[in-house]
Write a protein that holds these residues in place. Structure first.
Motif, PDB file in Angstrom:
ATOM      1  N   ILE A 273      -3.901   4.667  -9.415  1.00 30.71           N
ATOM      2  CA  ILE A 273      -2.791   3.593  -8.576  1.00 30.71           C
ATOM      3  C   ILE A 273      -3.380   3.227  -7.320  1.00 30.71           C
ATOM      4  O   ILE A 273      -3.420   2.077  -6.977  1.00 30.71           O
ATOM      5  N   MET A 274      -3.868   4.296  -6.399  1.00 26.40           N
ATOM      6  CA  MET A 274      -4.218   3.894  -5.109  1.00 26.40           C
ATOM      7  C   MET A 274      -5.597   3.052  -5.245  1.00 26.40           C
ATOM      8  O   MET A 274      -5.924   2.344  -4.003  1.00 26.40           O
ATOM      9  N   GLY A 275      -6.366   3.152  -6.185  1.00 26.77           N
ATOM     10  CA  GLY A 275      -7.831   2.640  -6.049  1.00 26.77           C
ATOM     11  C   GLY A 275      -7.898   1.375  -6.863  1.00 26.77           C
ATOM     12  O   GLY A 275      -8.764   0.549  -6.667  1.00 26.77           O
ATOM     13  N   TYR A 276      -6.501   0.821  -7.282  1.00 26.39           N
ATOM     14  CA  TYR A 276      -6.458  -0.663  -7.623  1.00 26.39           C
ATOM     15  C   TYR A 276      -5.751  -1.727  -6.556  1.00 26.39           C
ATOM     16  O   TYR A 276      -4.517  -1.274  -6.347  1.00 26.39           O
ATOM     17  N   PRO A 277      -6.632  -2.481  -6.303  1.00 22.71           N
ATOM     18  CA  PRO A 277      -5.936  -3.484  -5.398  1.00 22.71           C
ATOM     19  C   PRO A 277      -4.589  -4.142  -5.685  1.00 22.71           C
ATOM     20  O   PRO A 277      -4.452  -4.614  -6.878  1.00 22.71           O
TER      21      PRO A 277
ATOM     22  N   ARG B  77      -0.464   0.525   0.148  1.00 22.07           N
ATOM     23  CA  ARG B  77      -1.713   1.357  -0.753  1.00 22.07           C
ATOM     24  C   ARG B  77      -2.674   1.603  -0.030  1.00 22.07           C
ATOM     25  O   ARG B  77      -3.253   2.868  -0.038  1.00 22.07           O
ATOM     26  N   ARG B  78      -3.426   0.798   0.919  1.00 24.39           N
ATOM     27  CA  ARG B  78      -4.612   1.257   1.685  1.00 24.39           C
ATOM     28  C   ARG B  78      -4.064   2.146   2.676  1.00 24.39           C
ATOM     29  O   ARG B  78      -5.160   3.187   2.839  1.00 24.39           O
TER      30      ARG B  78
ATOM     31  N   PHE C 119      -2.258  -5.526 -14.644  1.00 23.91           N
ATOM     32  CA  PHE C 119      -1.516  -4.392 -13.963  1.00 23.91           C
ATOM     33  C   PHE C 119      -0.940  -4.890 -12.688  1.00 23.91           C
ATOM     34  O   PHE C 119      -1.725  -5.162 -11.794  1.00 23.91           O
ATOM     35  N   ARG C 120       0.287  -4.959 -12.771  1.00 25.13           N
ATOM     36  CA  ARG C 120       0.830  -5.408 -11.322  1.00 25.13           C
ATOM     37  C   ARG C 120       1.763  -4.253 -10.898  1.00 25.13           C
ATOM     38  O   ARG C 120       2.835  -3.619 -11.368  1.00 25.13           O
ATOM     39  N   THR C 121       1.221  -3.449  -9.696  1.00 25.23           N
ATOM     40  CA  THR C 121       2.065  -2.413  -9.070  1.00 25.23           C
ATOM     41  C   THR C 121       3.173  -3.000  -8.388  1.00 25.23           C
ATOM     42  O   THR C 121       3.097  -3.855  -7.647  1.00 25.23           O
ATOM     43  N   ASP C 122       4.496  -2.272  -8.660  1.00 25.32           N
ATOM     44  CA  ASP C 122       5.455  -2.470  -7.865  1.00 25.32           C
ATOM     45  C   ASP C 122       5.964  -1.507  -7.026  1.00 25.32           C
ATOM     46  O   ASP C 122       5.348  -0.461  -7.012  1.00 25.32           O
ATOM     47  N   PRO C 123       6.831  -1.750  -6.053  1.00 26.90           N
ATOM     48  CA  PRO C 123       7.179  -0.847  -5.173  1.00 26.90           C
ATOM     49  C   PRO C 123       7.731   0.399  -5.682  1.00 26.90           C
ATOM     50  O   PRO C 123       7.765   1.533  -5.108  1.00 26.90           O
ATOM     51  N   GLU C 124       8.476   0.214  -6.818  1.00 27.47           N
ATOM     52  CA  GLU C 124       9.032   1.479  -7.320  1.00 27.47           C
ATOM     53  C   GLU C 124       8.103   2.406  -8.048  1.00 27.47           C
ATOM     54  O   GLU C 124       8.197   3.549  -7.941  1.00 27.47           O
ATOM     55  N   GLN C 125       6.845   1.875  -8.437  1.00 26.83           N
ATOM     56  CA  GLN C 125       5.791   2.650  -8.945  1.00 26.83           C
ATOM     57  C   GLN C 125       5.211   3.558  -7.658  1.00 26.83           C
ATOM     58  O   GLN C 125       4.851   4.545  -7.820  1.00 26.83           O
ATOM     59  N   LEU C 126       4.956   2.760  -6.576  1.00 26.81           N
ATOM     60  CA  LEU C 126       4.400   3.549  -5.373  1.00 26.81           C
ATOM     61  C   LEU C 126       5.404   4.576  -4.733  1.00 26.81           C
ATOM     62  O   LEU C 126       5.004   5.639  -4.760  1.00 26.81           O
ATOM     63  N   LEU C 127       6.929   4.258  -4.801  1.00 23.59           N
ATOM     64  CA  LEU C 127       7.758   5.169  -4.523  1.00 23.59           C
ATOM     65  C   LEU C 127       7.928   6.431  -5.308  1.00 23.59           C
ATOM     66  O   LEU C 127       7.866   7.519  -4.978  1.00 23.59           O
TER      67      LEU C 127
ATOM     68  N   ARG D 170      -3.045  -7.501  -5.537  1.00 27.27           N
ATOM     69  CA  ARG D 170      -3.360  -9.065  -4.767  1.00 27.27           C
ATOM     70  C   ARG D 170      -1.971  -9.800  -4.743  1.00 27.27           C
ATOM     71  O   ARG D 170      -2.069 -10.677  -4.338  1.00 27.27           O
ATOM     72  N   HIS D 171      -0.993  -9.226  -5.540  1.00 23.61           N
ATOM     73  CA  HIS D 171       0.368 -10.367  -5.725  1.00 23.61           C
ATOM     74  C   HIS D 171       0.908  -9.727  -4.373  1.00 23.61           C
ATOM     75  O   HIS D 171       1.939 -10.654  -4.065  1.00 23.61           O
ATOM     76  N   ASP D 172       0.826  -8.960  -3.650  1.00 27.30           N
ATOM     77  CA  ASP D 172       1.770  -8.600  -2.405  1.00 27.30           C
ATOM     78  C   ASP D 172       1.007  -8.046  -1.358  1.00 27.30           C
ATOM     79  O   ASP D 172       0.550  -6.780  -1.637  1.00 27.30           O
ATOM     80  N   ASP D 173       0.875  -8.611  -0.271  1.00 26.85           N
ATOM     81  CA  ASP D 173      -0.122  -8.312   0.880  1.00 26.85           C
ATOM     82  C   ASP D 173       0.622  -6.903   1.528  1.00 26.85           C
ATOM     83  O   ASP D 173      -0.197  -6.238   2.090  1.00 26.85           O
ATOM     84  N   TYR D 174       1.691  -6.875   1.687  1.00 30.81           N
ATOM     85  CA  TYR D 174       2.555  -5.622   2.338  1.00 30.81           C
ATOM     86  C   TYR D 174       2.292  -4.341   1.103  1.00 30.81           C
ATOM     87  O   TYR D 174       1.825  -3.473   1.811  1.00 30.81           O
ATOM     88  N   LEU D 175       2.498  -4.516   0.064  1.00 28.35           N
ATOM     89  CA  LEU D 175       2.206  -3.479  -0.750  1.00 28.35           C
ATOM     90  C   LEU D 175       0.751  -2.943  -0.710  1.00 28.35           C
ATOM     91  O   LEU D 175       0.339  -1.738  -0.713  1.00 28.35           O
ATOM     92  N   ASP D 176      -0.191  -3.892  -0.528  1.00 31.00           N
ATOM     93  CA  ASP D 176      -1.350  -3.623  -0.470  1.00 31.00           C
ATOM     94  C   ASP D 176      -1.855  -2.737   0.748  1.00 31.00           C
ATOM     95  O   ASP D 176      -2.625  -2.013   0.816  1.00 31.00           O
ATOM     96  N   GLY D 177      -1.087  -3.224   1.828  1.00 28.84           N
ATOM     97  CA  GLY D 177      -1.166  -2.505   2.956  1.00 28.84           C
ATOM     98  C   GLY D 177      -0.815  -1.030   3.000  1.00 28.84           C
ATOM     99  O   GLY D 177      -1.226  -0.167   3.474  1.00 28.84           O
TER     100      GLY D 177
END
Length: 124
Positions: free
Chosen positions: A57-61, A72-73, A30-38, A63-70
């Motif tokens: 969504i927020m509980g799943y790290p 999310r955190r 499962f790859r979270t992309d910026p559109e899903q976060l928006l 790993r493919h994008d450090d900025y998006l993980d930041g």
């Protein structure tokens, strides 16, 4: 004896095929992309998201994008600091007023970054 060997061969073929399929199939990702976060941030700001959707969504790290993980955190921290668990179930917004404002700022920052990346891609 021939019947035993036939049944044994058929079972061996079935089990071998199953093991082969399991070994060849990849692990689902499962790859979270910026559109899903928006989209999730928009739903949270409008009060249309429940805690289960948020936590899924927020509980799943990411790993493919450090900025998006930041991002999310940071959103997860907002929920811990300004979220009231069970508010959405009572028909109230997920975050209090301070958290709502910070989430709006985080969403605006992510949207502007995404728009900049899209412009850079269209130029290339």
């Amino acid at each position: 004896m021939a019947l035993f060997l036939l049944v044994f061969a058929v079972c061996l073929l079935i089990f071998g095929g199953m093991v082969g399929l399991l070994l060849l199939s990849g692990t689902p990702r499962f790859r979270t992309d910026p559109e899903q976060l928006l989209t999730l941030f928009d739903q949270a700001l409008e009060g249309r998201v429940n805690e289960s959707e948020w936590n899924a969504i927020m509980g799943y790290p990411i790993r493919h994008d450090d900025y998006l993980d930041g991002v999310r955190r940071r959103a997860q921290r907002l929920m811990e600091e300004h979220g009231n668990h069970g508010r959405a179930a009572r028909g109230k917004p997920l975050l209090d007023a301070t958290g709502h404002g910070e989430l709006e700022a985080l969403r605006a920052h992510l949207a502007s970054r995404q728009a900049l990346r899209e412009r850079q891609r269209s130029v290339e």
